[in-house]
Design an enzyme around this catalytic site. Structure first.
Site, PDB file in Angstrom:
ATOM      1  NE  ARG A  63      -2.861   0.524   2.860  1.00  0.00           N
ATOM      2  CZ  ARG A  63      -3.768   1.113   2.084  1.00  0.00           C
ATOM      3  NH1 ARG A  63      -4.395   0.394   1.197  1.00  0.00           N
ATOM      4  NH2 ARG A  63      -4.046   2.386   2.192  1.00  0.00           N
ATOM      5  CB  CYS A 101      -4.589  -4.302   3.944  1.00  0.00           C
ATOM      6  SG  CYS A 101      -4.452  -3.357   5.458  1.00  0.00           S
ATOM      7  NE  ARG A 157      -3.598   0.822   6.017  1.00  0.00           N
ATOM      8  CZ  ARG A 157      -2.349   0.348   6.055  1.00  0.00           C
ATOM      9  NH1 ARG A 157      -2.139  -0.942   5.944  1.00  0.00           N
ATOM     10  NH2 ARG A 157      -1.328   1.155   6.160  1.00  0.00           N
ATOM     11  CB  VAL A 175      -4.974   3.960  14.418  1.00  0.00           C
ATOM     12  CG1 VAL A 175      -4.460   4.370  13.042  1.00  0.00           C
ATOM     13  CG2 VAL A 175      -4.373   4.857  15.509  1.00  0.00           C
TER      14      VAL A 175
HETATM   15  C1  EPZ Z   1       1.243   4.320   8.177  1.00  0.00           C
HETATM   16  O1  EPZ Z   1       0.189   3.810   7.395  1.00  0.00           O
HETATM   17  C2  EPZ Z   1       2.175   3.144   8.427  1.00  0.00           C
HETATM   18  N1  EPZ Z   1       2.691   2.658   7.148  1.00  0.00           N
HETATM   19  C3  EPZ Z   1       1.398   2.039   9.156  1.00  0.00           C
HETATM   20  O2  EPZ Z   1       2.315   0.996   9.428  1.00  0.00           O
HETATM   21  C4  EPZ Z   1       0.875   2.606  10.477  1.00  0.00           C
HETATM   22  O3  EPZ Z   1       0.115   1.609  11.134  1.00  0.00           O
HETATM   23  C5  EPZ Z   1       0.007   3.828  10.196  1.00  0.00           C
HETATM   24  O4  EPZ Z   1       0.744   4.808   9.443  1.00  0.00           O
HETATM   25  C6  EPZ Z   1      -0.485   4.495  11.475  1.00  0.00           C
HETATM   26  O5  EPZ Z   1       0.611   4.850  12.259  1.00  0.00           O
HETATM   27  C7  EPZ Z   1       3.685   3.352   6.546  1.00  0.00           C
HETATM   28  O6  EPZ Z   1       4.140   4.380   7.035  1.00  0.00           O
HETATM   29  C8  EPZ Z   1       4.202   2.794   5.253  1.00  0.00           C
HETATM   30  P1  EPZ Z   1      -2.633   6.435   8.100  1.00  0.00           P
HETATM   31  P2  EPZ Z   1      -0.842   4.843   6.694  1.00  0.00           P
HETATM   32  O7  EPZ Z   1      -2.847   7.110   6.791  1.00  0.00           O
HETATM   33  O8  EPZ Z   1      -0.158   6.120   6.395  1.00  0.00           O
HETATM   34  C9  EPZ Z   1      -7.357   6.671   7.786  1.00  0.00           C
HETATM   35  C10 EPZ Z   1       3.061  -1.225   9.492  1.00  0.00           C
HETATM   36  O9  EPZ Z   1       2.650  -2.194  10.154  1.00  0.00           O
HETATM   37  N2  EPZ Z   1      -7.152   7.377   6.504  1.00  0.00           N
HETATM   38  O10 EPZ Z   1      -1.895   7.145   9.158  1.00  0.00           O
HETATM   39  O11 EPZ Z   1      -1.504   4.116   5.574  1.00  0.00           O
HETATM   40  C11 EPZ Z   1      -6.897   5.227   7.737  1.00  0.00           C
HETATM   41  O12 EPZ Z   1      -7.897   4.388   7.213  1.00  0.00           O
HETATM   42  C12 EPZ Z   1       2.061  -0.302   8.842  1.00  0.00           C
HETATM   43  O13 EPZ Z   1       4.260  -0.927   9.315  1.00  0.00           O
HETATM   44  C13 EPZ Z   1      -8.256   7.816   5.774  1.00  0.00           C
HETATM   45  O14 EPZ Z   1      -9.393   7.608   6.180  1.00  0.00           O
HETATM   46  O15 EPZ Z   1      -1.893   5.059   7.848  1.00  0.00           O
HETATM   47  C14 EPZ Z   1      -6.601   4.933   9.199  1.00  0.00           C
HETATM   48  O16 EPZ Z   1      -7.813   4.592   9.845  1.00  0.00           O
HETATM   49  C15 EPZ Z   1       0.632  -0.769   9.031  1.00  0.00           C
HETATM   50  N3  EPZ Z   1      -8.054   8.470   4.603  1.00  0.00           N
HETATM   51  C16 EPZ Z   1      -6.098   6.277   9.737  1.00  0.00           C
HETATM   52  O17 EPZ Z   1      -6.535   7.268   8.788  1.00  0.00           O
HETATM   53  C17 EPZ Z   1      -6.789   8.723   4.119  1.00  0.00           C
HETATM   54  O18 EPZ Z   1      -6.672   9.345   3.033  1.00  0.00           O
HETATM   55  C18 EPZ Z   1      -4.587   6.371   9.861  1.00  0.00           C
HETATM   56  O19 EPZ Z   1      -4.049   5.915   8.643  1.00  0.00           O
HETATM   57  C19 EPZ Z   1      -5.678   8.270   4.869  1.00  0.00           C
HETATM   58  C20 EPZ Z   1      -5.881   7.616   6.060  1.00  0.00           C
END
Ligand code: EPZ
Length: 420
Positions: A93, A117, A122, A329
């Protein structure tokens, strides 16, 4: 599919070195698309996701030369097209991270829309909303994000409805080459965002406020190459500390950064661990005692990280007392719970909380990994369980933990990989 076979019940003791952070390396590798110069990135971890990012950049024509200790020189100058194909995006992703830099530097990008996923849907709506606000023309059709801009993106004042790590990173990279100033409010404060900002600054970007919830980027006309060493992986660090705490052992973790693990270290102390820290090391000693149960709630940094929720659930499963673990989260990050119950754990999911009543020990069983951090938690459960546990589908684990069985063997674990 490879499996891991574990014979549990042995207190882990010893020393290990921590690899570079996967979640910092991935955006930094994507940021090389912002310049035609060569960027030298070092301290990369040996992980499937790093290889996938190199493959993704390579399939677009970007040149990478891998050196010793997985340092890599990346040059996007020979780039041939701007399409990040579904075949690669569906396996990682974080491929979405090429969208911002490619759009900002080359004026166009076609990136497969990442699917959901195991841990949640996400979406990437916040990435797209922000880039549209910067003037991009973005259409999502046939499973692809089609983005383009005539000329440069424009600086904008962006408020993120939710704290998003890769959303903040995508906008920060795009804004680095935009015309004018971009302010990101409600920005992610994760250390990996700070690491990316430092690398962008080394490339000539003008960025302030990283690590706070407001980041200001003054766009420049071009960025140049640089040399950058990726920060240590705080999630790998925490995972080994939790594994040693659960097995009542003792460890010294080296080449890490204690200052970015405060929430985790304080929970480990609450669980009864004796912790000492230095400039780049952490030692943990359980004095042979059973851990105490803890309660925690995950939230964006600097609160307790969601990426260590499953590991603490495994620790609570064999702790003294009861604890509740609340996940705020992601909407489906309890897949490991049902597998632990099959190992005899006494736990129950209610909404976004798992209530855990600690037991003296678990029983080894065949279990199945569903996502990266759940895999780590099942390995921890296997390390504390009596008799044998086999963890299946460990390709998940190989995405995020460098040489996990070798490092655990160094700590005295009886663990081996069973080829499929
Ligand atoms: C990053 O994912 C990390 N991955 C994740 O690590 C980590 O769990 C996550 O941040 C939270 O800390 C990387 O950095 C590559 P988010 P990311 O956007 O950026 C919602 C691991 O195990 N959201 O911070 O994809 C989303 O659904 C991985 O190493 C929207 O709704 O996570 C979630 O509920 C897993 N719309 C929340 O925000 C968006 O456009 C936080 O997601 C973006 C996000």
């Amino acid at each position: 599919m490879d499996k891991l076979e574990i014979h549990g019940g042995i207190p882990l003791t010893g020393e290990i070195r921590i690899a570079g952070a996967k979640n910092s390396a991935l955006p930094i590798m994507a940021s090389t698309l912002l310049t035609k110069d060569t960027v030298k990135v070092s301290n990369l971890p040996h992980l499937y996701d790093i290889t996938t990012m190199l493959e993704l950049l390579g399939c677009m024509g970007v040149e990478s030369i891998v050196g010793e200790k997985l340092g890599v020189e990346i040059c996007s100058e020979p780039i041939k097209h701007f399409n990040a194909p579904y075949e690669l995006v569906k396996t990682m992703r974080a491929s979405i991270l090429v969208l911002g830099p490619m759009l900002a530097h080359y004026g166009q990008a076609q990136v497969a829309l990442p699917g959901g996923c195991a841990i949640g849907s996400r979406p990437v709506n916040l990435h797209l909303t922000a880039l549209k606000k910067m003037g991009a023309d973005i259409v999502v059709e046939n499973g692809y994000i089609e983005a383009k801009i005539n000329g440069r993106l424009k600086g904008a004042h962006i408020f993120m409805d939710l704290v998003t790590v890769t959303g903040t990173e995508n906008v920060m990279m795009a804004a680095s080459l935009a015309d004018g100033v971009t302010i990101i409010e409600n920005a992610a404060r994760e250390p990996e965002v700070v690491d990316l900002a430092r690398c962008l600054r080394a490339m000539g970007a003008e960025i302030k406020g990283e690590g706070s919830d407001t980041i200001t980027i003054n766009g420049v006309k071009r960025l140049h190459g640089c040399e950058y060493s990726v920060m240590p992986d705080r999630i790998e660090t925490g995972t080994y500390l939790i594994a040693v705490a659960a097995t009542r052992g003792k460890i010294k973790v080296k080449d890490t950064r204690p200052s970015i693990l405060e929430a985790v270290l304080s929970k480990l102390e609450e669980a009864g661990a004796q912790i000492e820290i230095g400039e780049d090391w952490i030692s943990l000693d359980m004095k042979g005692k059973r851990p105490q149960a803890v309660s925690l709630t995950t939230a964006p940094y600097p609160a307790f990280p969601t990426d260590m929720q499953a590991q603490f659930t495994a620790l609570n499963a064999v702790a003294e007392g009861s604890g509740t673990i609340t996940e705020t989260v992601f909407e489906n990050r309890f897949m490991h719970v049902h597998e632990m119950i099959r190992m005899g754990a006494d736990m129950k999911v209610e909404g976004n909380t798992v209530m855990v009543n600690g037991k003296q020990s678990l029983k080894g069983a065949p279990v199945m990994a569903t996502d990266l951090r759940a895999s780590a938690s099942l390995i921890i459960a296997g390390l504390v369980a009596e008799s044998q546990t086999t963890v299946d589908r460990i390709y998940h684990i190989d995405r995020g933990y460098e040489c996990i069985e070798e490092k655990l063997q160094l700590l005295g674990a009886k663990i081996k990989r069973l080829p499929s």
